[in-house]
Design an enzyme around this catalytic site. Structure first.
Site, PDB file in Angstrom:
ATOM      1  N   SER A   8       0.940  -1.078  -0.068  1.00 26.21           N
ATOM      2  CA  SER A   8       0.092   0.063  -0.028  1.00 26.21           C
ATOM      3  C   SER A   8       1.075   1.223  -0.156  1.00 26.21           C
ATOM      4  O   SER A   8       2.172   1.186  -0.005  1.00 26.21           O
ATOM      5  CB  SER A   8      -0.783  -0.007   1.258  1.00 26.21           C
ATOM      6  OG  SER A   8      -0.025   0.442   2.289  1.00 26.21           O
ATOM      7  N   LYS A   9       0.183   2.328  -0.046  1.00 29.10           N
ATOM      8  CA  LYS A   9       0.897   3.879  -0.028  1.00 29.10           C
ATOM      9  C   LYS A   9       2.013   3.659   1.074  1.00 29.10           C
ATOM     10  O   LYS A   9       2.790   4.476   1.074  1.00 29.10           O
ATOM     11  CB  LYS A   9      -0.044   4.939  -0.023  1.00 29.10           C
ATOM     12  CG  LYS A   9      -0.566   5.191  -1.118  1.00 29.10           C
ATOM     13  CD  LYS A   9      -1.498   6.467  -1.237  1.00 29.10           C
ATOM     14  CE  LYS A   9      -2.607   6.600  -2.260  1.00 29.10           C
ATOM     15  NZ  LYS A   9      -3.852   6.726  -1.917  1.00 29.10           N
ATOM     16  N   ARG A  10       1.633   3.306   1.890  1.00 26.10           N
ATOM     17  CA  ARG A  10       2.705   3.160   3.229  1.00 26.10           C
ATOM     18  C   ARG A  10       4.250   2.728   2.911  1.00 26.10           C
ATOM     19  O   ARG A  10       5.160   2.974   3.503  1.00 26.10           O
ATOM     20  CB  ARG A  10       2.233   2.481   4.417  1.00 26.10           C
ATOM     21  CG  ARG A  10       1.064   2.913   4.938  1.00 26.10           C
ATOM     22  CD  ARG A  10       0.745   1.991   6.059  1.00 26.10           C
ATOM     23  NE  ARG A  10       0.380   0.560   5.772  1.00 26.10           N
ATOM     24  CZ  ARG A  10       0.617  -0.414   6.134  1.00 26.10           C
ATOM     25  NH1 ARG A  10       1.843  -0.488   6.870  1.00 26.10           N
ATOM     26  NH2 ARG A  10       0.208  -1.520   5.608  1.00 26.10           N
ATOM     27  N   HIS A  11       3.996   1.905   1.778  1.00 20.66           N
ATOM     28  CA  HIS A  11       5.373   1.432   1.340  1.00 20.66           C
ATOM     29  C   HIS A  11       5.903   2.121   0.184  1.00 20.66           C
ATOM     30  O   HIS A  11       6.993   1.784  -0.209  1.00 20.66           O
ATOM     31  CB  HIS A  11       5.146  -0.133   0.972  1.00 20.66           C
ATOM     32  CG  HIS A  11       4.481  -0.957   1.993  1.00 20.66           C
ATOM     33  ND1 HIS A  11       3.323  -1.698   1.859  1.00 20.66           N
ATOM     34  CD2 HIS A  11       5.029  -1.481   3.055  1.00 20.66           C
ATOM     35  CE1 HIS A  11       3.038  -2.281   2.849  1.00 20.66           C
ATOM     36  NE2 HIS A  11       4.105  -2.357   3.711  1.00 20.66           N
TER      37      HIS A  11
END
Ligand code: GLU
Length: 472
Positions: A239-242
């Site tokens: 996800s965007k966190r990565h």
């Protein structure tokens, strides 16, 4: 020709093309190309509240950048409502579907009761045998088998049996007349002759429902291959966190599409220990047998290393085409041609992305070099002034610019001043590029040409003189 493989990629246009979607597209595209089949593009835009034209454009742009071309489409589900309607009517006419008028309150009550008794919430079949006619607010439900199992034969996961008592009479047409996802997908896949469906395993729970629809319609069930999701380094779903999720963000960060393709395919598929693949090799070697059952883990460092490798492997001509937009973003208007190709030759081994490459190339295209302050104060000093002048004069006289001609000249000048040859390297580097890191001196001299080199050396001499004057 029935035996021809037909695959598809059916994105829902509610955002950009993300890495997981791109991998699914690639697997389908590669499998079609590997088998000499066809690849169909279909836009699943029935959810009008979430679908946008911008998203469709962004997805197509990303596919094109990745070099994923399609043989048919793009088809748009929003333009095919009459086709879905015809299939829903067919299911109604054959007794495989029925109108349901249960209120939302009733359905909620049934759900609550099921939960309380520890069962799976599912429709209780209240309208199943009522033979209701259409009326305002009615939905159409599929009359699913009540007993037995539905078998999913998956090319990656093997056989998975779903107990039919776990499934229910799912809705195929909403009260506003629009088809649901499962119905639309099956109708499209039937009418578009799709016989191989490769998709993320987040869809696995839909597959038994879709198989039941194929069977009720008397159509051949396609071959399914459910691919494990892509995970982030912490093993949670990517996800965007990565980091950046959109494919075109990687384009803008200076990634080579061939590296992106190579990396995405390796997230789930392998061919021995091989890491680097050209597109042709992927088309030749890709198969479903070597798609793994465990999730691929996205590692940006690996992608970057692979990008550097693809840049090194590409021809200067091909790199030039991709580099030009990055140069122009820096205000450098470079044209394809020998100068640019020679420039690239000197920097391709030291650039991991096109952004880095444009940065490394910039000094070749300036009229006057801007010195990094530290570099200039450390290396453009009075002690080097005389040798620099003599070298400049000698350069003006010489014809050849190759290392064999230049090195003895530099050597002679430095010897005369009792200095080691190496002492001239950094001042020259700063004079020619403004920095202390650059390609080899002789390579740069050759590419820049005599006039530019002499002019830059004279600028450096002027800089030292003026600096020297102001401090003395
Ligand atoms: N439109 C669906 C999605 O974007 C794909 C459905 C499918 O592959 O069957 O997840």
């Amino acid at each position: 020709m029935d035996s021809q493989t037909v695959t598809r990629f059916p994105p829902s246009p509610s955002g950009y093309l993300h890495l997981g979607g791109a991998r699914t597209a690639l697997f389908n595209w590669l499998y079609a190309r590997h088998t000499g089949g066809r690849f169909v593009l279909r836009v699943e835009d029935t959810d009008v509240s979430r679908s946008t034209k911008e998203s469709v454009a962004a997805i197509l742009e990303a596919l094109e950048w990745l070099g994923i071309d399609w043989d048919e489409g793009p088809y748009f589900q929003s333009q095919r409502f009459d086709v879905y309607k015809a299939y829903i009517n067919r299911l109604l006419a054959s007794g495989n579907a029925y109108y349901c008028t249960c209120s939302a309150e009733r359905l909620e009550k049934v759900r609550q009761e099921a939960m309380q008794s520890g069962g799976k919430p599912k429709y209780d079949g209240n309208c199943r045998e009522k033979g209701l006619e259409w009326r305002e607010g009615a939905v159409v439900r599929f009359k699913a088998p009540l007993t037995g199992t539905t078998l999913v034969s998956d090319r990656i996961r093997g056989h998975i049996a779903f107990d039919n008592t776990e499934l229910d009479d799912f809705i195929i047409q909403r009260s506003d007349g629009t088809p649901t996802y499962n119905l639309a997908v099956v109708v499209d896949d039937i009418t578009m002759n799709i016989n191989t469906i490769i998709r993320g395993d987040d869809h696995l729970n839909n597959t038994p429902k879709q198989i039941q629809l194929y069977e009720a319609l008397g159509c051949e069930v396609p071959c399914f291959a459910h691919v494990p999701m892509v995970l982030g380094p912490d093993k949670t779903r990517l996800s965007k966190r990565h980091g950046a999720m959109s494919v075109t963000a990687y384009r803008d960060m200076g990634y080579h599409p061939e590296a992106m393709v190579n990396y995405l395919v390796r997230l789930g598929w392998s061919h021995g220990d091989q890491e680097f693949f050209t597109r042709d090799e992927l088309v030749e070697k890709f198969n479903l047998e070597h798609v793994g059952r465990s999730a691929g883990v996205f590692d940006q460092e690996k992608l970057l290393a692979l990008n550097a490798e693809h840049i090194r492997a590409a021809s200067n001509e091909a790199l030039a085409e991709r580099l030009i937009p990055f140069l122009s973003e820096k205000g450098i208007e470079a044209a394809p041609g020998d100068y640019l190709y020679d420039v690239i030759e000197t920097i391709k081994n030291r650039s991991k992305t096109f952004v880095e490459m444009a940065e490394a190339a910039a000094f070749y295209f300036v009229e006057h070099v801007t010195y990094e302050e530290k570099a200039a104060s450390k290396f453009l000093k009075p002690a080097i002034l005389a040798p620099l002048k003599e070298i400049t004069e000698a350069l003006e006289q010489t014809e050849g610019l190759d290392q064999e001609t230049l090195e003895p000249i530099f050597q002679r000048v430095m010897d005369a001043h009792g200095l080691k040859l190496g002492k001239i390297a950094q001042p020259m580097r700063v004079a020619l590029t403004g920095k202390t890191f650059s390609p080899g001196i002789f390579e740069m001299i050759r590419v820049l040409g005599k006039a530019a080199v002499v002019s830059r050396l004279k600028d450096a001499i002027g800089y030292i003189e003026s600096h020297h004057l102001t401090i003395s």
